[in-house]
Design a protein around this motif. Structure first.
Motif, short mmCIF file in Angstrom:
data_model
loop_
_atom_site.label_atom_id
_atom_site.label_comp_id
_atom_site.label_asym_id
_atom_site.label_seq_id
_atom_site.Cartn_x
_atom_site.Cartn_y
_atom_site.Cartn_z
N GLU A 1 3.03 -5.05 -6.38
CA GLU A 1 1.64 -4.87 -6.80
C GLU A 1 1.06 -3.80 -5.88
O GLU A 1 0.82 -4.04 -4.71
N LEU A 2 0.85 -2.62 -6.44
CA LEU A 2 0.57 -1.46 -5.61
C LEU A 2 -0.92 -1.15 -5.47
O LEU A 2 -1.71 -1.33 -6.40
N TYR A 3 -1.24 -0.66 -4.28
CA TYR A 3 -2.59 -0.19 -3.96
C TYR A 3 -2.42 1.19 -3.33
O TYR A 3 -1.93 1.31 -2.20
N ALA A 4 -2.78 2.21 -4.10
CA ALA A 4 -2.58 3.58 -3.63
C ALA A 4 -3.80 4.07 -2.85
O ALA A 4 -4.94 3.83 -3.25
N LEU A 5 -3.53 4.76 -1.75
CA LEU A 5 -4.57 5.37 -0.94
C LEU A 5 -4.35 6.88 -0.89
O LEU A 5 -3.27 7.33 -0.54
N THR A 6 -5.37 7.61 -1.28
CA THR A 6 -5.33 9.07 -1.17
C THR A 6 -6.44 9.50 -0.21
O THR A 6 -7.58 9.07 -0.37
N PHE A 7 -6.08 10.30 0.77
CA PHE A 7 -7.04 10.68 1.80
C PHE A 7 -7.51 12.13 1.62
O PHE A 7 -6.70 13.04 1.51
N ASP A 8 -8.81 12.28 1.62
CA ASP A 8 -9.41 13.61 1.66
C ASP A 8 -9.81 13.85 3.11
O ASP A 8 -10.81 13.33 3.59
N TYR A 9 -8.98 14.64 3.82
CA TYR A 9 -9.23 14.86 5.24
C TYR A 9 -9.73 16.29 5.51
O TYR A 9 -9.71 16.77 6.63
N VAL B 1 0.85 -1.18 0.00
CA VAL B 1 0.00 0.00 0.00
C VAL B 1 0.90 1.24 0.00
O VAL B 1 1.93 1.26 0.68
N VAL B 2 0.52 2.25 -0.77
CA VAL B 2 1.25 3.52 -0.78
C VAL B 2 0.29 4.63 -0.37
O VAL B 2 -0.78 4.78 -0.97
N ILE B 3 0.64 5.38 0.67
CA ILE B 3 -0.12 6.58 1.01
C ILE B 3 0.31 7.64 0.01
O ILE B 3 1.44 8.13 0.03
N TYR B 4 -0.60 7.97 -0.90
CA TYR B 4 -0.25 8.78 -2.07
C TYR B 4 -1.07 10.07 -2.10
O TYR B 4 -2.24 10.05 -2.47
N SER B 5 -0.45 11.16 -1.72
CA SER B 5 -1.16 12.44 -1.68
C SER B 5 -1.26 13.09 -3.06
O SER B 5 -2.14 13.91 -3.30
N GLY B 6 -0.34 12.73 -3.95
CA GLY B 6 -0.24 13.42 -5.24
C GLY B 6 0.87 14.44 -5.25
O GLY B 6 1.14 15.07 -6.28
N GLY B 7 1.53 14.62 -4.09
CA GLY B 7 2.64 15.55 -3.99
C GLY B 7 3.95 14.95 -4.47
O GLY B 7 4.03 13.78 -4.83
N SER C 1 -8.40 20.24 -3.42
CA SER C 1 -8.29 18.83 -3.82
C SER C 1 -7.42 18.67 -5.07
O SER C 1 -7.51 17.65 -5.75
N LYS C 2 -6.60 19.65 -5.35
CA LYS C 2 -5.80 19.59 -6.58
C LYS C 2 -4.82 18.43 -6.56
O LYS C 2 -4.62 17.76 -7.58
N GLU C 3 -4.19 18.19 -5.41
CA GLU C 3 -3.27 17.04 -5.30
C GLU C 3 -4.00 15.74 -5.61
O GLU C 3 -3.43 14.83 -6.22
N ILE C 4 -5.24 15.64 -5.16
CA ILE C 4 -6.02 14.41 -5.36
C ILE C 4 -6.24 14.16 -6.85
O ILE C 4 -6.14 13.03 -7.33
#
Length: 219
Positions: A28-36, A6-12, A41-44
């Motif tokens: 084998e990647l699974y990206a997680l992007t968090f809207d907190y 898993v990759v915590i992926y902000s988009g930065g 939301s441009k990074e997202i």
């Protein structure tokens, strides 16, 4: 069988480099992007496009409900985002209370759920002074917890924990990455502001790597 991660992926810039690094290493990647509840939301949007291009599983998780508990940060409230370098004391207002512990906890849970053994995230030494949840002692403590909190141990991987933004960019440029596909600015306008701490650090990294940032800046 390919190892899942898993990759915590902000988009930065930092997480963009780590995502591509792990991708090239064959996970084998699974990206997680968090809207907190961050101010934009441009990074997202940037994260979504990159994952689509690479064919990486990508989930955007809405945890905006926590925003009402985290109003002391300039990233999640009406407090004005400061300008200047991260070394400046006023940058402490960009600290979102307990953010990385929250995000890592969710990512670890997701990793266990899908049978992944690792969670990648972008802590680096340039953030150590201002963000306690990017320091080695925090990462090591979270790794200890991750090993005992569930039946399945999960490793938190921070490739640049002892490096800085300059090191991250140097690595990414060596991989041939296009940093026009990442968004770092704390403001979500058409062009990057060039004045917030995140922009200043990013521009400094490009300058010290004798490279030109492909993003457009207001100044």
């Amino acid at each position: 069988m390919t190892e899942k991660a898993v990759v915590i992926y902000s988009g930065g810039m930092d997480s963009f480099t780590i995502l591509n690094k792990a991708y090239k290493e064959g996970y084998e990647l699974y990206a997680l992007t968090f809207d907190y509840g961050q101010k934009h939301s441009k990074e997202i949007a940037y994260a979504t496009r990159v994952c689509e291009e690479l064919g990486i599983s990508h989930r955007i998780i809405d945890i905006t409900a926590i925003n009402q508990l985290l109003q002391s940060s300039s990233l999640t409230s009406s407090i004005e985002i400061p300008e200047g370098h991260y070394a400046d004391d006023n940058m402490k207002s960009t600290m979102v209370p307990n953010r990385n512990m929250i995000l890592l906890s969710l990512a670890i849970g997701y990793a266990i759920d899908i049978g992944a053994s690792k969670v990648f995230y972008g802590a680096h030494s340039g953030d150590h002074a201002i963000y306690p949840d990017c320091r080695p002692e925090f990462v090591h403590a979270m790794n200890d917890v991750a090993r005992i909190a569930n039946y399945e141990p999960v490793e938190i991987v921070t490739p640049y924990l002892s490096g800085d933004k300059i090191t991250i960019l140097k690595d990414g440029l060596a991989m041939g990455l296009d940093y026009g596909k990442s968004w770092t600015c704390y403001n979500g306008r058409d062009k990057a502001c060039g004045k917030c701490g995140s922009c200043v650090e990013r521009l400094e990294a490009f300058e010290l790597n004798n490279a030109v940032d492909p993003l457009e800046y207001e100044s």
